[in-house]
Enzyme design. Structure first.
Site, PDB file in Angstrom:
ATOM      1  N   CYS A  10      -1.118  28.216  12.806  1.00  7.98           N
ATOM      2  CA  CYS A  10      -2.302  27.537  13.205  1.00  7.98           C
ATOM      3  C   CYS A  10      -3.086  28.842  13.667  1.00  7.98           C
ATOM      4  O   CYS A  10      -4.394  28.587  13.910  1.00  7.98           O
ATOM      5  CB  CYS A  10      -1.832  26.584  14.222  1.00  7.98           C
ATOM      6  N   LYS A  42      10.842  14.233  17.039  1.00  2.56           N
ATOM      7  CA  LYS A  42      10.419  13.600  16.032  1.00  2.56           C
ATOM      8  C   LYS A  42      10.099  15.150  15.301  1.00  2.56           C
ATOM      9  O   LYS A  42       8.754  15.199  15.214  1.00  2.56           O
ATOM     10  CB  LYS A  42       9.579  12.675  15.759  1.00  2.56           C
ATOM     11  N   GLU A  49      -1.706  20.097  20.020  1.00  5.77           N
ATOM     12  CA  GLU A  49      -2.384  21.263  19.478  1.00  5.77           C
ATOM     13  C   GLU A  49      -2.660  20.836  17.908  1.00  5.77           C
ATOM     14  O   GLU A  49      -1.448  20.460  17.178  1.00  5.77           O
ATOM     15  CB  GLU A  49      -1.362  22.415  19.400  1.00  5.77           C
TER      16      GLU A  49
END
Length: 452
Positions: free
Chosen positions: A261, A158, A227
């Site tokens: 990130c 997804k 994460e």
């Protein structure tokens, strides 16, 4: 009424990249059931078949590298040079995990007494549900899917709505057997349905969504890793090569508009490094030509609002801070100093080309500042002194520590993950990923008629 998923070019919001129907919860569960039906055949096909399939997938991605790079540039605004690098990384990840099916999957042990055979064996969980972000629309889906597939799981992916076209085209090119890898476009409804029904979950995204994923998966008793970003620091000591450090920091702040990130959002200058670093970093950020747009209007509005709030609170704007008069969601690479203690820029991840310069009297204070976050993903240390670098690495709380390198670099064959609220569960990448996507089974084979 049919719900659709749309994705627009962040450099030209009038450019509709893709529009597809969302399957909803019912369609997502149906995809999972098809994947579950396919899993037994995929596992039993054996190491050679799985290895060959991943090798063919790598060849296909490599053959369409320019097409995929152009699509990533268009759909998520990634500068072309970085998009090409991501495609190359995607190929390398597939080739790396194509060898994994041949690796030992367990060990043989001696019996405590008498005859028999005792061994352990790692086996796939079943269907792996992957929820991936838009910022690495090719590499992150593959670094999750490839190890899951290598050890015999089937995969339902997804992707973030903003990366729908990349995910669909990637799945086409991988050309795996029917229902071994499927993509369900969509948003929160599809994501929730996925987590409610798969056998193992891997998530990358926001903290709030990640915490919801973790709760659902743990309540169901299925393995989960999440994460959830980082508020990453760079520590620059007085003995560092200041020009080199500034160039690396500019890349870690502004590369792909800071939408990683592992991007640097706090620059901690130790002692006399402050003044020369300030000038060098302002100059390096002004030359950062590969910044690109942020993903959408809401992201830019959040960034500009934070900058305005900080300046109104007494912060000094050293570089950038403006939105250029052009189409797309662009914002200049920005550096602030003297940001008030407790301001959100010092406590939250903003995911943009924005960093705060913070002074520290010595290394002890710098480490305390770097560790003062619940999102301890990556920290970089810039120094010429090996003893100092090793001492800092031993005391920093981050999951990844890089010395004389940008915080935003990641080696795909090493464990990836953070500390505190940055990550939950097992590490990603390398051998750690293969372990996560399997469960260990202990098998005892005793002679017929044995009393034990």
């Amino acid at each position: 009424m049919t719900v659709t998923v749309t994705s627009h070019n962040p450099a030209d919001p009038t450019d509709l990249v893709v529009e597809v129907p969302a399957p909803g919860a019912f369609g997502t569960i149906a995809a999972i059931e098809r994947a579950r039906s396919a899993q037994g055949g995929w596992q039993s096909a054996g190491a050679a078949a799985r290895s060959a399939a991943l090798s063919r997938a790598a060849d296909a991605v490599e053959a369409h590298a320019e097409e995929l790079a152009a699509l990533a540039e268009r759909e998520v605004g990634k500068p072309l040079a970085e998009a090409r690098g991501e495609v190359a990384r995607t190929v390398a990840i597939l080739r790396y995990y194509a060898q994994a099916p041949y690796a030992p999957s367990g060990a043989v042990h001696e019996t405590a007494a008498g005859q028999g055979l005792l061994f352990t064996r790692r086996r796939a969980h079943g269907v792996a549900g992957l929820i991936t972000p838009w910022n690495f629309p090719l590499a992150i889906p593959v670094w999750k899917a490839a190890p899951a597939l290598a050890v015999g799981n089937t995969v339902v992916l997804k992707p973030a709505p903003e990366a729908t076209a990349c995910a669909l085209r990637l799945a086409e090119l991988l050309a795996l057997p029917t229902d071994v890898l499927s993509v369900v476009p969509g948003g929160a409804e599809e994501g929730a349905a996925l987590v409610s029904a798969v056998d193992v979950v891997s998530f990358t995204g926001s903290t709030a969504t990640g915490q919801a994923v973790i709760r659902t998966a743990t309540e169901r008793g299925v393995p989960v890793q999440a994460e959830m970003g980082g508020l990453n620091a760079a520590i620059v000591l007085p003995d560092a090569d200041i020009e080199q450090a500034a160039a690396q920091l500019a890349f870690a702040i502004a590369g792909y508009a800071g939408q990683k990130c592992t991007a640097t959002s706090r620059v901690i200058a130790v002692g006399t490094a402050l003044e020369p670093l300030r000038g060098a970093l302002v100059k390096a950020l002004a030359a950062a030509v590969d910044c690109g747009p942020v993903i959408n209007e809401a992201a830019r509005r959040r960034l500009t609002g934070a900058i305005t709030s900080a300046v109104e609170g007494g912060a000094q704007l050293l570089a950038g801070g403006r939105s250029p008069e052009r189409a797309g969601w662009f914002i200049e690479p920005t550096l602030l100093a003297e940001v008030a203690e407790g301001h959100p820029l010092l406590t939250e991840e903003f995911f943009g080309p924005l960093a705060v310069l913070v002074p520290a009297a010595d290394l002890d204070e710098a480490i305390a500042l770097a560790n003062d976050t619940r999102h301890s993903l990556a920290t970089s240390v810039h120094t010429r002194d090996l003893d100092t670098a090793l001492a800092a690495a031993d005391r920093l709380a981050a999951g990844m520590i890089r010395v004389n390198a940008p915080s935003s670099g990641v080696d795909f064959h090493l464990p990836f993950g953070g500390a505190k609220g940055a990550s939950y569960g097992a590490r990603e990448q390398g051998q750690a990923a293969l372990d996560f996507y399997t469960a260990s089974r202990t098998v005892s084979v005793l002679p017929a008629g044995s009393p034990r």
